[in-house]
Design a protein around this motif. Sequence first.
Motif, PDB file in Angstrom:
ATOM      1  N   ASP A 292       0.870  -1.178   0.000  1.00 11.19           N
ATOM      2  CA  ASP A 292       0.000   0.000   0.000  1.00 11.19           C
ATOM      3  C   ASP A 292       0.907   1.228   0.000  1.00 11.19           C
ATOM      4  N   ILE A 293       1.072   1.819  -1.181  1.00  7.05           N
ATOM      5  CA  ILE A 293       2.016   2.942  -1.279  1.00  7.05           C
ATOM      6  C   ILE A 293       1.398   4.242  -0.754  1.00  7.05           C
ATOM      7  N   SER A 294       0.081   4.284  -0.583  1.00  6.79           N
ATOM      8  CA  SER A 294      -0.545   5.504  -0.062  1.00  6.79           C
ATOM      9  C   SER A 294      -0.424   5.584   1.449  1.00  6.79           C
ATOM     10  N   HIS A 295      -0.837   4.511   2.162  1.00  4.61           N
ATOM     11  CA  HIS A 295      -0.785   4.557   3.624  1.00  4.61           C
ATOM     12  C   HIS A 295       0.637   4.510   4.154  1.00  4.61           C
ATOM     13  N   SER A 296       1.522   3.798   3.448  1.00  2.06           N
ATOM     14  CA  SER A 296       2.878   3.675   3.981  1.00  2.06           C
ATOM     15  C   SER A 296       3.607   5.010   3.943  1.00  2.06           C
ATOM     16  N   THR A 297       3.334   5.816   2.914  1.00  2.00           N
ATOM     17  CA  THR A 297       4.055   7.081   2.798  1.00  2.00           C
ATOM     18  C   THR A 297       3.221   8.268   3.294  1.00  2.00           C
ATOM     19  N   GLY A 298       1.915   8.237   3.017  1.00  2.00           N
ATOM     20  CA  GLY A 298       1.044   9.348   3.398  1.00  2.00           C
ATOM     21  C   GLY A 298       1.338  10.609   2.592  1.00  2.00           C
ATOM     22  N   ARG A 299       2.062  10.476   1.504  1.00  2.00           N
ATOM     23  CA  ARG A 299       2.352  11.663   0.677  1.00  2.00           C
ATOM     24  C   ARG A 299       2.366  11.286  -0.797  1.00  2.00           C
ATOM     25  N   LYS A 300       2.062  12.308  -1.628  1.00  2.10           N
ATOM     26  CA  LYS A 300       1.875  12.013  -3.050  1.00  2.10           C
ATOM     27  C   LYS A 300       3.149  12.162  -3.870  1.00  2.10           C
ATOM     28  N   ASP A 301       4.109  12.936  -3.343  1.00  6.47           N
ATOM     29  CA  ASP A 301       5.250  13.320  -4.180  1.00  6.47           C
ATOM     30  C   ASP A 301       6.281  12.201  -4.397  1.00  6.47           C
ATOM     31  N   ILE A 302       6.155  11.097  -3.672  1.00  7.39           N
ATOM     32  CA  ILE A 302       7.154  10.026  -3.854  1.00  7.39           C
ATOM     33  C   ILE A 302       6.500   8.714  -4.316  1.00  7.39           C
ATOM     34  N   MET A 303       5.292   8.835  -4.847  1.00  2.00           N
ATOM     35  CA  MET A 303       4.560   7.639  -5.278  1.00  2.00           C
ATOM     36  C   MET A 303       5.324   6.827  -6.322  1.00  2.00           C
ATOM     37  N   PHE A 304       5.894   7.520  -7.312  1.00  4.83           N
ATOM     38  CA  PHE A 304       6.536   6.797  -8.419  1.00  4.83           C
ATOM     39  C   PHE A 304       7.753   5.991  -7.947  1.00  4.83           C
ATOM     40  N   PRO A 305       8.734   6.640  -7.260  1.00  2.00           N
ATOM     41  CA  PRO A 305       9.873   5.817  -6.800  1.00  2.00           C
ATOM     42  C   PRO A 305       9.460   4.713  -5.828  1.00  2.00           C
ATOM     43  N   ILE A 306       8.487   4.978  -4.972  1.00  2.00           N
ATOM     44  CA  ILE A 306       8.073   3.954  -4.003  1.00  2.00           C
ATOM     45  C   ILE A 306       7.383   2.792  -4.733  1.00  2.00           C
ATOM     46  N   ALA A 307       6.560   3.136  -5.718  1.00  2.00           N
ATOM     47  CA  ALA A 307       5.880   2.088  -6.499  1.00  2.00           C
ATOM     48  C   ALA A 307       6.924   1.213  -7.215  1.00  2.00           C
ATOM     49  N   LYS A 308       7.934   1.886  -7.788  1.00  4.67           N
ATOM     50  CA  LYS A 308       8.980   1.125  -8.496  1.00  4.67           C
ATOM     51  C   LYS A 308       9.728   0.221  -7.522  1.00  4.67           C
ATOM     52  N   ALA A 309      10.034   0.774  -6.336  1.00  8.19           N
ATOM     53  CA  ALA A 309      10.775  -0.016  -5.339  1.00  8.19           C
ATOM     54  C   ALA A 309       9.975  -1.254  -4.950  1.00  8.19           C
ATOM     55  N   ALA A 310       8.673  -1.064  -4.721  1.00 12.37           N
ATOM     56  CA  ALA A 310       7.826  -2.189  -4.296  1.00 12.37           C
ATOM     57  C   ALA A 310       7.814  -3.282  -5.364  1.00 12.37           C
ATOM     58  N   ILE A 311       7.650  -2.868  -6.616  1.00 12.33           N
ATOM     59  CA  ILE A 311       7.597  -3.868  -7.692  1.00 12.33           C
ATOM     60  C   ILE A 311       8.979  -4.511  -7.876  1.00 12.33           C
ATOM     61  N   ALA A 312      10.022  -3.692  -7.719  1.00  8.94           N
ATOM     62  CA  ALA A 312      11.387  -4.230  -7.895  1.00  8.94           C
ATOM     63  C   ALA A 312      11.717  -5.323  -6.878  1.00  8.94           C
ATOM     64  N   VAL A 313      11.170  -5.204  -5.654  1.00 10.26           N
ATOM     65  CA  VAL A 313      11.476  -6.234  -4.650  1.00 10.26           C
ATOM     66  C   VAL A 313      10.489  -7.403  -4.708  1.00 10.26           C
ATOM     67  N   GLY A 314       9.580  -7.385  -5.683  1.00  7.91           N
ATOM     68  CA  GLY A 314       8.747  -8.569  -5.897  1.00  7.91           C
ATOM     69  C   GLY A 314       7.286  -8.449  -5.511  1.00  7.91           C
ATOM     70  N   ALA A 315       6.812  -7.219  -5.248  1.00 11.62           N
ATOM     71  CA  ALA A 315       5.392  -7.068  -4.867  1.00 11.62           C
ATOM     72  C   ALA A 315       4.486  -7.553  -6.003  1.00 11.62           C
ATOM     73  N   ASP A 316       3.386  -8.209  -5.617  1.00 15.46           N
ATOM     74  CA  ASP A 316       2.429  -8.716  -6.599  1.00 15.46           C
ATOM     75  C   ASP A 316       1.378  -7.680  -6.946  1.00 15.46           C
ATOM     76  N   GLY A 317       1.471  -6.514  -6.298  1.00 19.46           N
ATOM     77  CA  GLY A 317       0.499  -5.486  -6.606  1.00 19.46           C
ATOM     78  C   GLY A 317       0.694  -4.271  -5.727  1.00 19.46           C
ATOM     79  N   LEU A 318      -0.024  -3.206  -6.075  1.00 22.92           N
ATOM     80  CA  LEU A 318       0.067  -1.955  -5.321  1.00 22.92           C
ATOM     81  C   LEU A 318      -1.339  -1.477  -4.997  1.00 22.92           C
ATOM     82  N   ILE A 319      -1.471  -0.916  -3.795  1.00 21.90           N
ATOM     83  CA  ILE A 319      -2.701  -0.180  -3.500  1.00 21.90           C
ATOM     84  C   ILE A 319      -2.336   1.289  -3.597  1.00 21.90           C
TER      85      ILE A 319
END
Length: 362
Positions: A292-319
Amino acid sequence: MSKARFEQLREQLDQVNLEILEVLNRRAELVSEIGLLKNGKTTERFDPIREKEMLDKVVAANEGPFQNDTIRHLFKQIFQASLNLQEEEKKSLLVSRKTKAADTVITVGPLTIGNGSPVIISGPCSVETPEQMEAVASHLKKEGVVLLRGGAYKPRTSPYDFQGLGVEGLKLLSETAKRHGMVCVSEIVAPEDVEMACEYLDIIQIGARNMQNFELLKAAGNVRKPILLKRGLSATIEELVYAAEYIASRGNSQIILCERGIRTYEKATRNTLDISAVPILKQETHLPVIVDISHSTGRKDIMFPIAKAAIAVGADGLIVEAHNEPAVALSDAKQQLDLPQLSNLLHDLRTSGFLKDAAPVK
Ligand code: PRE
């Protein structure tokens, strides 16, 4: 010493060995039972105080010929073997990779979760109005997102904050999703609502604040709907795994784990995303893991790098939370993307090769 006496002594030793073996295994059975009681608790398996008490008692009773130090050493070996046994048995959980090597893949309507291709779950924090849901869902559908989220029962920190529309919210979410050929997920907070929720939802979410609500976990284990289980605010990875085991132990193995950030001293983000939890959970369990990239960060400005990081480490999806008018949202206004921002994020993830599915509808 005669040869006959030598043989006789060895025969006696053979007998004593068998007696020791029997006593050791009787001890091991007790240790196993204690291990089961320790499972899922925060109690450490290794208990040096208990070990010292036992050593003191044994040494006090020692009449030799073994020296006390030798007795201590022998018993320390037994304690270590007991800890190893408890650890081994812990690993044979139903959700463990040791029990099932193949990935659990969950199919929900047109969507497959856990097959190596990350999925997007999006929608507003709370279901508010038919107009809001229509605006968000039609946009998501155009973007190729098919799993719609929206909270109807909101466990809010303050009792004076918007608590959600309850069952009316579930109905609205479900009707909107169906109208657009989408599937939907929402959080349920009470065990008695789980069965009712199956009528409206394709996936039932158990939120961070309820990760160790054991009656809710049991109720989720009794139904045959996929469960999205979020990690608790201050829960360890092990506690999350045991929470999932509660569901699996009741016969429901359709579980999606969600890393959503944990509480630390850091204030730059709403929670601290524990990115290492993703590969650890994928390694230790066979369940899909999403972030869940929204609740974990609580901010909009780092969504892209965080989303990439999550997928890079093997996440099966993003909220990722999205709202048609985040500024006036009834909950989590600060962290929800507006619809063009969501489109940009998806576009960036696709063009950088991080997202293969969920192509926009032309
Ligand atoms: C036992 C095992 C490991 C602990 O460090 C202490 C004791 C033991 O072998 O006696 C059993 C146990 O887990 C416990 O008594 O808590």
